[in-house]
Design a protein around this motif. Structure first.
Motif, PDB file in Angstrom:
ATOM      1  N   TRP A  91       9.604   4.759   3.519  1.00  0.00           N
ATOM      2  CA  TRP A  91       9.858   3.449   4.171  1.00  0.00           C
ATOM      3  C   TRP A  91       8.701   2.503   3.946  1.00  0.00           C
ATOM      4  O   TRP A  91       8.887   1.309   3.692  1.00  0.00           O
ATOM      5  N   SER A  92       7.435   3.035   3.999  1.00  0.00           N
ATOM      6  CA  SER A  92       6.248   2.209   3.783  1.00  0.00           C
ATOM      7  C   SER A  92       6.216   1.704   2.342  1.00  0.00           C
ATOM      8  O   SER A  92       5.881   0.538   2.079  1.00  0.00           O
ATOM      9  N   THR A  93       6.585   2.552   1.396  1.00  0.00           N
ATOM     10  CA  THR A  93       6.566   2.139  -0.017  1.00  0.00           C
ATOM     11  C   THR A  93       7.584   1.020  -0.271  1.00  0.00           C
ATOM     12  O   THR A  93       7.310   0.020  -0.965  1.00  0.00           O
TER      13      THR A  93
ATOM     14  N   LEU B   3       8.875   8.587   6.338  1.00  0.00           N
ATOM     15  CA  LEU B   3       7.989   7.484   6.722  1.00  0.00           C
ATOM     16  C   LEU B   3       7.255   6.937   5.500  1.00  0.00           C
ATOM     17  O   LEU B   3       7.091   5.714   5.366  1.00  0.00           O
ATOM     18  N   ALA B   4       6.848   7.794   4.593  1.00  0.00           N
ATOM     19  CA  ALA B   4       6.146   7.337   3.397  1.00  0.00           C
ATOM     20  C   ALA B   4       7.070   6.502   2.512  1.00  0.00           C
ATOM     21  O   ALA B   4       6.674   5.461   1.949  1.00  0.00           O
TER      22      ALA B   4
ATOM     23  N   SER C 268      16.326   2.866   5.832  1.00  0.00           N
ATOM     24  CA  SER C 268      15.619   3.986   6.492  1.00  0.00           C
ATOM     25  C   SER C 268      16.583   4.826   7.302  1.00  0.00           C
ATOM     26  O   SER C 268      16.522   6.067   7.316  1.00  0.00           O
TER      27      SER C 268
ATOM     28  N   SER D  23      15.479  -3.159   5.202  1.00  0.00           N
ATOM     29  CA  SER D  23      14.600  -1.984   5.193  1.00  0.00           C
ATOM     30  C   SER D  23      14.986  -1.008   6.285  1.00  0.00           C
ATOM     31  O   SER D  23      15.038   0.221   6.081  1.00  0.00           O
TER      32      SER D  23
ATOM     33  N   LYS E 290      13.626  -7.318   6.769  1.00  0.00           N
ATOM     34  CA  LYS E 290      13.409  -6.268   7.774  1.00  0.00           C
ATOM     35  C   LYS E 290      14.712  -5.538   8.083  1.00  0.00           C
ATOM     36  O   LYS E 290      14.743  -4.314   8.229  1.00  0.00           O
TER      37      LYS E 290
ATOM     38  N   SER F 251       8.672  -1.177   1.850  1.00  0.00           N
ATOM     39  CA  SER F 251       8.192  -2.403   2.488  1.00  0.00           C
ATOM     40  C   SER F 251       7.149  -3.092   1.634  1.00  0.00           C
ATOM     41  O   SER F 251       7.167  -4.321   1.454  1.00  0.00           O
ATOM     42  N   VAL F 252       6.219  -2.303   1.064  1.00  0.00           N
ATOM     43  CA  VAL F 252       5.171  -2.905   0.237  1.00  0.00           C
ATOM     44  C   VAL F 252       5.770  -3.538  -1.020  1.00  0.00           C
ATOM     45  O   VAL F 252       5.396  -4.640  -1.431  1.00  0.00           O
TER      46      VAL F 252
ATOM     47  N   THR G 210       8.758  -4.648  -1.502  1.00  0.00           N
ATOM     48  CA  THR G 210       9.540  -5.846  -1.148  1.00  0.00           C
ATOM     49  C   THR G 210       8.628  -7.032  -0.893  1.00  0.00           C
ATOM     50  O   THR G 210       8.918  -8.167  -1.302  1.00  0.00           O
TER      51      THR G 210
END
Length: 359
Positions: A45-47, A42-43, A13, A9, A6, A49-50, A52
């Motif tokens: 950051w979401s990618t 935001l997109a 970001s 990430s 976390k 996270s997934v 990882t």
């Protein structure tokens, strides 16, 4: 997701947001462009996270990639205690007393051999290793030998037939109280003997120095005494006579001739012989002394007193002895000095009675 992932990430970001902000300010983007940039951020950051999360869930070592190894067998270790076992030392009749905790394990745990006593083999192996150490060491320092044994027996080693591996823990090595007392006495005697030997050599060297160098002659003794008393010259001169006597006594000889005048008591003058006076015969007035008169003078010189039994016995024996030669003299001696004789006096014959009755 873990706290570390976390944090990474979030950090990425923020970096992306700062880059977009700097780029927008530099290029002067319109308002709608700022909204599009935020959506893209935001997109992304979401990618991240997934991706990882999927990487974390994927097994790094898929099945079949690692060889399957058998689990090592569990080695069973056991312990035995030995207490005050005598072990030989370098000195005969002085044994160490060995105590320890013997730990052992089988060499092949899977053999399942039930025909041996592994504990006895382990103890025998440890004692053999300990005996090899103590046999060549003296018993005077048992505590030092104990530390040496702790090091020698602190490693697992197989017995002679490789059935078990054994080691020793908590090794204690000591001597009996009687042996320790004897060794202490021997050590004290050796120390006293060494001191006495040094003292004897010192006295021997001192005697050789005095006898073979200092007191060989009166002159060498005077020079030695002068060297020791160089500030007392007069005292050295006064002691020459004493030194002459010392040197002569050390060499069992007489005092040297030049120094005899300093030792008058050792060489006194020879006595002058005077002839002894001739013994005076008693004087008898108007007559010639007879045998009885001479015998009376003999009694006075010997010390017989009148009336003594010893003198009377001697007189009777003399009278008996001369009776065959001179009966008159024998009778006179018996009458004057015999058992019933009156006391005699010094001088002329006091008890002789003549024909006219005069004494």
């Amino acid at each position: 997701m873990s706290s570390g992932q976390k944090t990474v990430s979030l950090f990425l970001s923020l970096i992306c947001a700062l880059l977009i902000l700097i780029l927008g300010l530099y290029l002067g983007w319109p308002v709608w462009a700022w909204g599009s940039a935020i959506v893209v951020l935001l997109a992304a950051w979401s990618t991240i996270s997934v991706v990882t999360a999927r990487a974390r869930r994927r097994d790094p070592f898929p099945p079949g990639t690692l060889p399957e190894l058998p689990a090592p067998p569990v080695v069973e270790r056991r312990e035995l205690h030995v207490t005050r076992v005598p072990l030989p030392s370098k000195l005969p009749d002085y044994d160490f007393l060995f105590s320890a905790r013997v730990r052992w394990c089988p060499v092949d745990p899977m053999s399942g051999d039930q025909l041996i006593n592994p504990g006895a083999l382990a103890v025998e192996a440890v004692l053999a290793r300990a005996r090899a150490v103590t046999t060549v060491l003296a018993p005077f320092r048992s505590s030092l030998v104990q530390h040496e044994l702790n090091g020698a027996l602190g490693v697992m080693a197989p017995d002679r037939d490789s059935h078990v591996q054994a080691m020793a823990l908590d090794v204690v090595l000591a001597l009996s109280d009687e042996d320790q007392s004897r060794l202490d006495q021997l050590a004290a005697i050796r120390k006293d003997e060494a001191v006495w030997e040094h003292q004897r050599r010192y006295e021997q060297n001192k005697r050789e120095y005095l006898g073979d160098d200092v007191l060989t002659s009166t002159g060498s003794a005077v020079v030695w005494w002068l060297a020791k008393n160089d500030d007392h010259l007069e005292k050295t001169v006064q002691d020459i006579g004493l030194l002459a006597r010392l040197s002569s006594a050390a060499n069992n000889t007489e005092v040297d001739e030049p120094f005899r005048y300093l030792v008058p008591e050792a060489f006194p003058p020879e006595p002058v012989e005077h002839p002894l006076p001739e013994p005076e015969m008693p004087v008898f007035e108007n007559r010639v002394p007879d045998a009885a008169d001479v015998f009376a003078d003999f009694f006075r010189r010997v010390g017989f007193r009148p009336g003594e039994d010893e003198g009377a016995l001697v007189a009777d024996q003399v009278a008996m002895a001369i009776a065959s030669r001179d009966a008159v003299a024998a009778e006179e001696i018996r009458r004057r000095f015999g058992q019933a004789a009156p006391p005699y006096t010094n001088g002329a014959n006091p008890t002789s009675v003549g024909d006219d009755g005069d004494v």
